[in-house]
Design an enzyme around this catalytic site. Structure first.
Site, PDB file in Angstrom:
ATOM      1  CG  HIS A  17       0.191   6.273  -0.491  1.00 43.95           C
ATOM      2  ND1 HIS A  17      -0.741   7.045  -1.183  1.00 43.95           N
ATOM      3  CD2 HIS A  17      -0.303   5.565   0.426  1.00 43.95           C
ATOM      4  CE1 HIS A  17      -1.880   6.720  -0.531  1.00 43.95           C
ATOM      5  NE2 HIS A  17      -1.785   6.002   0.320  1.00 43.95           N
TER       6      HIS A  17
ATOM      7  CG  HIS B 288      -1.851   0.849   1.433  1.00 46.93           C
ATOM      8  ND1 HIS B 288      -3.316   1.236   0.932  1.00 46.93           N
ATOM      9  CD2 HIS B 288      -1.649   2.452   1.867  1.00 46.93           C
ATOM     10  CE1 HIS B 288      -3.509   2.508   1.011  1.00 46.93           C
ATOM     11  NE2 HIS B 288      -2.803   3.022   1.570  1.00 46.93           N
ATOM     12  CD  GLU B 289       1.607   3.450   3.728  1.00 47.01           C
ATOM     13  OE1 GLU B 289       1.699   4.687   3.235  1.00 47.01           O
ATOM     14  OE2 GLU B 289       0.525   3.367   4.528  1.00 47.01           O
TER      15      GLU B 289
HETATM   16 ZN    ZN Z   1      -3.291   5.159   1.771  1.00 44.34          ZN
END
Ligand code: ZN
Length: 505
Positions: free
Chosen positions: A273, A269-270
């Site tokens: 980003h 997830h990170e």
């Molecule tokens: Zn997020």
């Protein structure tokens, strides 16, 4: 462009570049505070961050910026709508107006109130005592309503809140999409439940040594494209990603020896980003075209890599044999199908942050409906627990036993983050729409994942999304890239196919 216009632009960009560099300094302090700073440093760190924030604000609100923007617009800078300079001026005008419209006294009162309100919220949540928190919620909402009035809005006041996090989005536009999504999700959940099937989730709570989790997570994030020459992975209590500018993006995670998915999917997830941050063009650093568009678009990148890639069967066809080698004790007698089912377990739960891919959006939609209603004056704050519990039962089929596990579970409202929740679901919607279109354009993404090849998707995202920065607003980008306005359908199609195969309906 005339020489005068060029000079003005240069001056405007110089102001913003300095503010951006200062913000990057603040980001380093912020990252350190949340990763390595000893507790004793808290007070001085708060002073350091507050000084930098003040300097950034001063730069961003200099009346000279307003003058330059005005002159540029009189000179017709916006005539070439699609140009980088026109987009930069459009976005800088927005930022400038946002920062000067709210009176300093209101900012200060709000800042004091939310600090206190967050403390009261923590106490109230611990005792599951909504009435104790109510007066503080009333204070925060009243001040945020004053912010909405100061900023101005079309239609309902909630639009002003939404616009802060998702520029250009309006309640009317997303409400229809959200309602359709909600009805379809409730139906999907009922179908899943009616199969009576459940994966063996004990598989993913066996012993997974932290050092090995770390190694495995880094390998996977490298494979999808997070660049460790321009980034780092560190540990924290509440994982986040933060960019310091070109060449330095930090991601974080939290390990639990007995829960494999937490850190692993957190890292993916990170990384999503982070990959977005790393894809912003260095040549535009210091201008809006070198910044990310919105929270929703940012979240679309993290969710795509975490769920549509990382929780897919083809991904694990490639990675599962490697996982078995890395964690032989935990996974040697587990099949790929058992593992894939376990990491995609769907079950209604009370707590948003513990929820699965299928129920997550229902948690968000519930919050969006409630916060937009109370912010627009259509719902009395004292009735929030009642509406929460009633709707929760309608959507999830279970009733929260108390407010701690109901309307008091999130920090957002006490922190003044009203209008923030919908960006999570917007992110999932954008992600599904982008992914479906990328698969059409690139072709055979899943077959590529099976071979451990994530570059075609990575390149597609770079070209279509990352490099543009804030050149297009989110709604416009979606239309430009996929040829369609935002719709609930790609997400529902994706989930129906995935969970239909898993649960057999
Ligand atoms: Zn997020």
């Amino acid at each position: 462009m005339s020489e005068k216009q060029q000079k003005l632009l240069k001056e405007l960009y110089e102001y913003n570049r300095e503010a951006t560099v200062l913000s990057s300094c603040g980001a380093v302090l912020n990252w350190d505070e949340r990763t390595y700073m000893p507790r004793g440093g808290a007070e001085n760190r708060a002073n350091m961050i507050s000084l930098i924030s003040g300097m950034v604000h001063e730069k961003q609100t200099s009346p000279r910026i307003g003058e330059i923007i005005n002159e540029l617009l009189i000179g017709g800078i916006d005539a070439e709508e699609d140009s980088v300079d026109a987009a930069n001026v459009r976005e800088l005008k927005r930022d400038y107006e946002l920062s000067i419209k709210i009176p300093k006294s209101l900012i200060e009162e709000l800042s004091k109130t939310i600090t206190l309100a967050q403390g009261r919220w923590q106490e109230a949540r611990a005792k599951s005592d909504f009435p104790a928190f109510l007066p503080w919620l009333e204070k925060v909402v009243k001040l945020k309503q004053q912010v909405a009035e100061a900023l101005g809005y079309e239609g309902k006041p909630y639009n002003a809140m939404l616009d802060i996090y998702e520029p250009g989005a309006t309640t009317d536009e997303i409400i229809e999409t959200f309602e359709r999504l909600r009805d379809e999700l409730v139906g999907l959940l009922e179908k899943i439940k009616s199969t009576g099937k459940e994966p063996d989730t004990s598989i993913i709570t066996r012993d997974f040594p932290v050092e090995l989790q770390k190694k495995f997570g880094v390998k996977a994030s490298q494979a999808i494209g997070f660049n460790y020459d321009g980034g780092r992975l560190d540990e924290t209590a509440h994982p986040f990603c933060i960019g310091f500018g070109p060449g330095d993006t930090r991601i974080t995670t939290r390990y639990n020896k007995n829960h494999f998915p937490g850190a692993f999917f957190g890292i993916l997830h990170e990384s999503g980003h982070g990959i977005y941050n790393q894809g912003l063009l260095a040549e535009h650093y210091g201008t809006p075209c070198g910044e990310s568009i919105s929270l929703g678009i940012h979240e679309s990148q993290s969710r795509m890599w975490e769920n549509m890639v990382g929780r897919s069967k083809p991904f694990w066809k490639y990675f599962f044999p490697k996982a078995q080698k890395t964690f032989p004790d935990a996974l040697c007698n587990v099949s790929l199908d058992q593992f894939y089912f376990a990491i995609n377990d769907v079950r209604p739960s009370l707590i948003r942050i513990e929820s699965d891919e299928a129920t997550y959006n229902l948690h968000i939609l519930l919050r969006f409906e409630i916060e937009s209603a109370f912010f627009n004056g259509d719902l009395n704050l004292k009735d929030v627990p009642f509406i929460w519990n009633e709707n929760f039962e309608k959507y999830f089929g279970i009733k929260p036993p108390d407010d701690a596990r109901g309307c008091l579970q999130d920090v957002h409202w006490s922190a003044g983050f009203i209008g923030y929740f919908p960006t999570y679901t917007l992110g999932n919607l954008y992600a599904a729409q982008f992914f479906a279109h990328a698969d059409k354009e690139v072709g055979g993404l899943h077959a590529q994942f099976e071979m451990g090849d994530f570059k075609p998707l990575f390149d597609w995202l770079r070209k279509n999304i990352h490099i543009h920065g804030r050149r297009y607003r989110a709604q416009e980008l979606v239309k430009k890239v996929t040829g369609q306005p935002l719709s609930h359908k790609p997400l529902i199609d994706y989930m129906t196919k995935k969970f239909g195969e898993l649960y057999g309906f």
